[in-house]
Design a protein around this motif. Sequence first.
Motif, PDB file in Angstrom:
ATOM      1  N   GLY A  76      42.853 -24.061   8.687  1.00  0.00           N
ATOM      2  CA  GLY A  76      42.576 -22.852   9.335  1.00  0.00           C
ATOM      3  C   GLY A  76      41.012 -22.505   9.301  1.00  0.00           C
ATOM      4  O   GLY A  76      40.527 -21.660   9.514  1.00  0.00           O
ATOM      5  N   ASN A  77      40.318 -23.648   8.229  1.00  0.00           N
ATOM      6  CA  ASN A  77      38.471 -23.574   8.297  1.00  0.00           C
ATOM      7  C   ASN A  77      38.234 -23.501   9.477  1.00  0.00           C
ATOM      8  O   ASN A  77      38.290 -24.370  10.470  1.00  0.00           O
ATOM      9  CB  ASN A  77      38.474 -24.265   7.326  1.00  0.00           C
ATOM     10  CG  ASN A  77      38.457 -23.945   6.018  1.00  0.00           C
ATOM     11  OD1 ASN A  77      37.667 -24.471   4.895  1.00  0.00           O
ATOM     12  ND2 ASN A  77      39.320 -22.938   5.740  1.00  0.00           N
ATOM     13  N   LYS A  78      37.317 -22.566   9.649  1.00  0.00           N
ATOM     14  CA  LYS A  78      36.190 -22.388  10.828  1.00  0.00           C
ATOM     15  C   LYS A  78      34.841 -22.833   9.934  1.00  0.00           C
ATOM     16  O   LYS A  78      34.517 -22.947   8.994  1.00  0.00           O
ATOM     17  CB  LYS A  78      36.261 -21.402  11.444  1.00  0.00           C
ATOM     18  CG  LYS A  78      37.252 -21.196  12.433  1.00  0.00           C
ATOM     19  CD  LYS A  78      37.574 -19.421  12.836  1.00  0.00           C
ATOM     20  CE  LYS A  78      38.490 -18.586  11.809  1.00  0.00           C
ATOM     21  NZ  LYS A  78      38.843 -17.431  12.416  1.00  0.00           N
ATOM     22  N   HIS A  91      41.130 -20.027  17.619  1.00  0.00           N
ATOM     23  CA  HIS A  91      41.446 -18.505  17.037  1.00  0.00           C
ATOM     24  C   HIS A  91      40.956 -17.546  17.914  1.00  0.00           C
ATOM     25  O   HIS A  91      41.465 -16.613  17.823  1.00  0.00           O
ATOM     26  CB  HIS A  91      40.807 -18.454  15.687  1.00  0.00           C
ATOM     27  CG  HIS A  91      41.805 -19.633  14.670  1.00  0.00           C
ATOM     28  ND1 HIS A  91      41.537 -19.215  13.327  1.00  0.00           N
ATOM     29  CD2 HIS A  91      42.531 -20.403  14.794  1.00  0.00           C
ATOM     30  CE1 HIS A  91      42.407 -20.118  12.518  1.00  0.00           C
ATOM     31  NE2 HIS A  91      43.008 -20.736  13.502  1.00  0.00           N
ATOM     32  N   LYS A  92      40.118 -17.936  19.005  1.00  0.00           N
ATOM     33  CA  LYS A  92      39.830 -16.987  19.971  1.00  0.00           C
ATOM     34  C   LYS A  92      40.986 -16.523  20.785  1.00  0.00           C
ATOM     35  O   LYS A  92      41.144 -15.096  20.804  1.00  0.00           O
ATOM     36  CB  LYS A  92      38.770 -17.629  21.082  1.00  0.00           C
ATOM     37  CG  LYS A  92      37.407 -17.825  20.452  1.00  0.00           C
ATOM     38  CD  LYS A  92      36.634 -18.224  21.624  1.00  0.00           C
ATOM     39  CE  LYS A  92      35.081 -18.951  20.932  1.00  0.00           C
ATOM     40  NZ  LYS A  92      34.012 -19.188  22.268  1.00  0.00           N
ATOM     41  N   ARG A  93      41.784 -17.377  20.998  1.00  0.00           N
ATOM     42  CA  ARG A  93      42.857 -17.265  21.777  1.00  0.00           C
ATOM     43  C   ARG A  93      43.957 -16.553  21.211  1.00  0.00           C
ATOM     44  O   ARG A  93      44.640 -15.675  21.284  1.00  0.00           O
ATOM     45  CB  ARG A  93      43.340 -18.353  22.724  1.00  0.00           C
ATOM     46  CG  ARG A  93      44.941 -18.469  22.947  1.00  0.00           C
ATOM     47  CD  ARG A  93      45.404 -17.516  23.966  1.00  0.00           C
ATOM     48  NE  ARG A  93      44.510 -17.790  25.170  1.00  0.00           N
ATOM     49  CZ  ARG A  93      43.930 -17.009  25.751  1.00  0.00           C
ATOM     50  NH1 ARG A  93      43.690 -15.821  25.193  1.00  0.00           N
ATOM     51  NH2 ARG A  93      43.236 -17.048  26.882  1.00  0.00           N
ATOM     52  N   THR A  94      44.431 -17.348  19.878  1.00  0.00           N
ATOM     53  CA  THR A  94      45.586 -16.895  19.012  1.00  0.00           C
ATOM     54  C   THR A  94      45.219 -15.789  18.280  1.00  0.00           C
ATOM     55  O   THR A  94      46.313 -14.971  18.078  1.00  0.00           O
ATOM     56  CB  THR A  94      45.873 -17.918  17.993  1.00  0.00           C
ATOM     57  OG1 THR A  94      44.898 -18.351  17.341  1.00  0.00           O
ATOM     58  CG2 THR A  94      46.484 -19.142  19.027  1.00  0.00           C
ATOM     59  N   TYR A  95      44.227 -15.408  17.553  1.00  0.00           N
ATOM     60  CA  TYR A  95      43.890 -14.375  16.769  1.00  0.00           C
ATOM     61  C   TYR A  95      42.622 -13.173  17.163  1.00  0.00           C
ATOM     62  O   TYR A  95      42.593 -12.310  16.576  1.00  0.00           O
ATOM     63  CB  TYR A  95      43.706 -14.658  15.137  1.00  0.00           C
ATOM     64  CG  TYR A  95      44.769 -15.625  14.764  1.00  0.00           C
ATOM     65  CD1 TYR A  95      46.100 -15.121  14.634  1.00  0.00           C
ATOM     66  CD2 TYR A  95      44.536 -16.934  14.655  1.00  0.00           C
ATOM     67  CE1 TYR A  95      47.258 -15.960  14.171  1.00  0.00           C
ATOM     68  CE2 TYR A  95      45.443 -17.915  13.962  1.00  0.00           C
ATOM     69  CZ  TYR A  95      46.538 -17.364  13.815  1.00  0.00           C
ATOM     70  OH  TYR A  95      47.831 -17.955  13.344  1.00  0.00           O
ATOM     71  N   GLY A  96      42.018 -13.990  18.126  1.00  0.00           N
ATOM     72  CA  GLY A  96      40.592 -12.911  18.529  1.00  0.00           C
ATOM     73  C   GLY A  96      39.536 -12.996  17.462  1.00  0.00           C
ATOM     74  O   GLY A  96      38.701 -12.356  17.316  1.00  0.00           O
ATOM     75  N   THR A  97      39.852 -14.185  16.525  1.00  0.00           N
ATOM     76  CA  THR A  97      39.007 -14.303  15.505  1.00  0.00           C
ATOM     77  C   THR A  97      38.286 -15.677  15.600  1.00  0.00           C
ATOM     78  O   THR A  97      38.281 -16.450  14.460  1.00  0.00           O
ATOM     79  CB  THR A  97      39.667 -14.479  14.165  1.00  0.00           C
ATOM     80  OG1 THR A  97      40.769 -14.818  14.108  1.00  0.00           O
ATOM     81  CG2 THR A  97      40.153 -12.842  14.002  1.00  0.00           C
ATOM     82  N   GLY A  98      37.842 -16.274  16.876  1.00  0.00           N
ATOM     83  CA  GLY A  98      37.128 -17.679  17.020  1.00  0.00           C
ATOM     84  C   GLY A  98      35.763 -17.212  16.560  1.00  0.00           C
ATOM     85  O   GLY A  98      35.320 -16.429  15.795  1.00  0.00           O
ATOM     86  N   THR A  99      34.762 -18.254  16.749  1.00  0.00           N
ATOM     87  CA  THR A  99      33.448 -18.246  16.308  1.00  0.00           C
ATOM     88  C   THR A  99      32.460 -18.196  17.637  1.00  0.00           C
ATOM     89  O   THR A  99      32.655 -19.140  18.508  1.00  0.00           O
ATOM     90  CB  THR A  99      33.057 -19.647  15.540  1.00  0.00           C
ATOM     91  OG1 THR A  99      33.912 -19.579  14.345  1.00  0.00           O
ATOM     92  CG2 THR A  99      31.661 -19.308  14.731  1.00  0.00           C
ATOM     93  N   LEU A 102      42.304 -24.804  26.546  1.00  0.00           N
ATOM     94  CA  LEU A 102      40.983 -24.536  25.914  1.00  0.00           C
ATOM     95  C   LEU A 102      40.136 -25.660  26.096  1.00  0.00           C
ATOM     96  O   LEU A 102      39.161 -25.623  25.378  1.00  0.00           O
ATOM     97  CB  LEU A 102      41.397 -24.222  24.458  1.00  0.00           C
ATOM     98  CG  LEU A 102      42.217 -23.015  24.219  1.00  0.00           C
ATOM     99  CD1 LEU A 102      42.442 -22.920  22.835  1.00  0.00           C
ATOM    100  CD2 LEU A 102      41.585 -21.567  24.724  1.00  0.00           C
TER     101      LEU A 102
END
Lengths: 222, 222, 222, 222
Positions: free
Chosen positions: D69-71, D102-110, D151
Amino acid sequence: MKKLLIALSACLALVSLSNRQKKQRIVFFGDSITEAGVKPTGFITRIGDMLKQKGVDNNYELIGAGIGGNKVYDLYLRMDDDVLAKSPDIVVIWVGVNDVWHKRTYGTGTDADKFEKFYNAIIKKLHAKNIKVFICTPAAIGEKTDFSNELDGDLNKYAAIIRNIASNNNCPLIDLRKMTLDYNLKNNTANKDRGILTTDGVHLNDAGNNAVADIMYSTIFK
Amino acid sequence: MKKLLIALSACLALVSLSNRQKKQRIVFFGDSITEAGVKPTGFITRIGDMLKQKGVDNNYELIGAGIGGNKVYDLYLRMDDDVLAKSPDIVVIWVGVNDVWHKRTYGTGTDADKFEKFYNAIIKKLHAKNIKVFICTPAAIGEKTDFSNELDGDLNKYAAIIRNIASNNNCPLIDLRKMTLDYNLKNNTANKDRGILTTDGVHLNDAGNNAVADIMYSTIFK
Amino acid sequence: MKKLLIALSACLALVSLSNRQKKQRIVFFGDSITEAGVKPTGFITRIGDMLKQKGVDNNYELIGAGIGGNKVYDLYLRMDDDVLAKSPDIVVIWVGVNDVWHKRTYGTGTDADKFEKFYNAIIKKLHAKNIKVFICTPAAIGEKTDFSNELDGDLNKYAAIIRNIASNNNCPLIDLRKMTLDYNLKNNTANKDRGILTTDGVHLNDAGNNAVADIMYSTIFK
Amino acid sequence: MKKLLIALSACLALVSLSNRQKKQRIVFFGDSITEAGVKPTGFITRIGDMLKQKGVDNNYELIGAGIGGNKVYDLYLRMDDDVLAKSPDIVVIWVGVNDVWHKRTYGTGTDADKFEKFYNAIIKKLHAKNIKVFICTPAAIGEKTDFSNELDGDLNKYAAIIRNIASNNNCPLIDLRKMTLDYNLKNNTANKDRGILTTDGVHLNDAGNNAVADIMYSTIFK
């Protein structure tokens, strides 16, 4: 006589030096809301005015360190340069709006668990330098009082996380979320989404800058 | 005598036919929550049991028309086949959770203005056939009572839209959102996010099916 | 003599009537790109000009039916009023950009399976009226040629779905996605994200209106 | 004789010490893909096997430092503890999939600009310790070869950013994105979305671990 004057002048210089050394440096660390706080009517400027009225403004140096769009990890990235390098006595952290908001607008908000992790890491670094840390809950994304602002739920969740962080780290809490809700319940009977404490639901208008300055002043300088 | 029997039998047949014709057909139109409503302990089944207890179950036919994942425009797409084709007297619409939820999970929720437009279009088509329409607010996405469920704000917004739609179209409102919040304020003092009226924050458990059956029954059959 | 004039006039009226009856009505059905197509330099206007140059403009009536922000289900909702009510002979459907784009910007795009379902439902209704249906793939969200426009992957996925829909329903395909990529590979060697066929990556500039008019003309009137 | 033995033993100890000192420490720093690299069939294990075959495994110590899960900013947060504390000679950074996904799945990409900022900050800190840094482009989120993985566009964008970062910082690049695309163009003629180099479109299967080990080995030890 000349010797006396020299001695006196040296003495005054020492007192002055000692005063200068005692001047407390306060860094306000946050996002665009804090960035605007140093404007002529901003909340940081107002806190400075309040200190002046009390005649103690020479005891404090207020430094704005807000950058638009910042989330908690942005604060962590730039804290060495923008906070620690200034050797502050006190840091007031106000962050969280973008961590929630950007989920919706860009898909780049912050996961709740990582929000907490970065926040704790910031506090740990500040406490290690014996800096006193005040932390704030995010005020609002929309001012409606019936909890129908789109992001109210998530914002309340992150406010709750911050309250826990404050408690866990013995940081005095400035609960801007609670203050904003209470203020709106009294003054926003029309259930408007902006215009009470903010211009756009997020950024402070005059009343907002006053209200924030008041609660910060009374918490920091009590 | 034989003639009399024939006449009597014909008469009874007519009465029976007329009774059959008077049987009111009620379609429950919605998403996965409604889909589960026809299970043995589901709220539609329970409403049927309540009608039986009153001895009026022969007057009504209850039809489940829920499909998992449906949003308001999915209802519009399939209403000819799944509702109008059944010539109902009453339709109970319960939709909205996915319109809000899927914004977060798939990026495919429903814009507020389009939610209203499709909802109105459904009601217009039903009213044109002289069908009585009851509409429901979405109950919950998370059961916490302090408005810190992530999607509370948006769900409240869509609930408010539905209340307006009910008022504008003279549709009796079944306010499941209000019922759920009230119930939780009494029974969920631990501020849990599930397990009070739902199994997962969204889908009904036994208590939830009972509560929904109660409020629907009392609204529809009052 | 009088009788002759009457006969002649009746004959002319018949010819005129027959001409009027033969005028083919073409509805362009889509989103903001189609909405702009009827402007003086828009692609629909240009197709009209091309028909005039061939001297056959009296045989066709071109009708723009584009509305900004529309997704496939918006077309389905308004097709009775905006398309069927106009009794067209031909409908050209161009939709898909917002179904993909709004996932990112508003969280309200369209699921791939539902995109297909609504698209098929529109075509079915049009075919039931013996209307000839042309369908288009979405051209672009960003014009970079190295597949690094943020939404390229999803846009290609929806373009592939549309190609299947065309094939399954025997609808002639106007592959604007392919045309745009081919054009850019030749003319966008700098890998710019806009300014080749579009003003902003999505909406057509002059070259774009020309290119779309050309491919539509040659497909529809071949 | 005893003195000789003592001298010899001292000599051997010195050689051993010197060998130990010369052993190069390589940290693989990344997300779940790297986390799985130390499993018996993982790519880090395979690189170790290759070093053994060459008889130089005593010269290197391979350390896995991947966390699911690391960004990029998660790497920055934990780099002191998980990388610098191990005094590595070489660090291989492989990150980026979650920043996009995570932009798509949680709204928490970078955000792209922050991705670059944190990446540069990590490299700067490593270079300041004279650590050699290899950086990798993200391999895949879906293995389809026609750029219709949802993506693909954004992943290509972030891969391009990483190529620039490598060039700007004089870091050798391991272009896993290019390797994966090339491999799939040859071996995935059926345009499948998984199963060629990955189990699920993202995480490596056996062939994937082999391919990654090969390109890493040949880049790092050339």
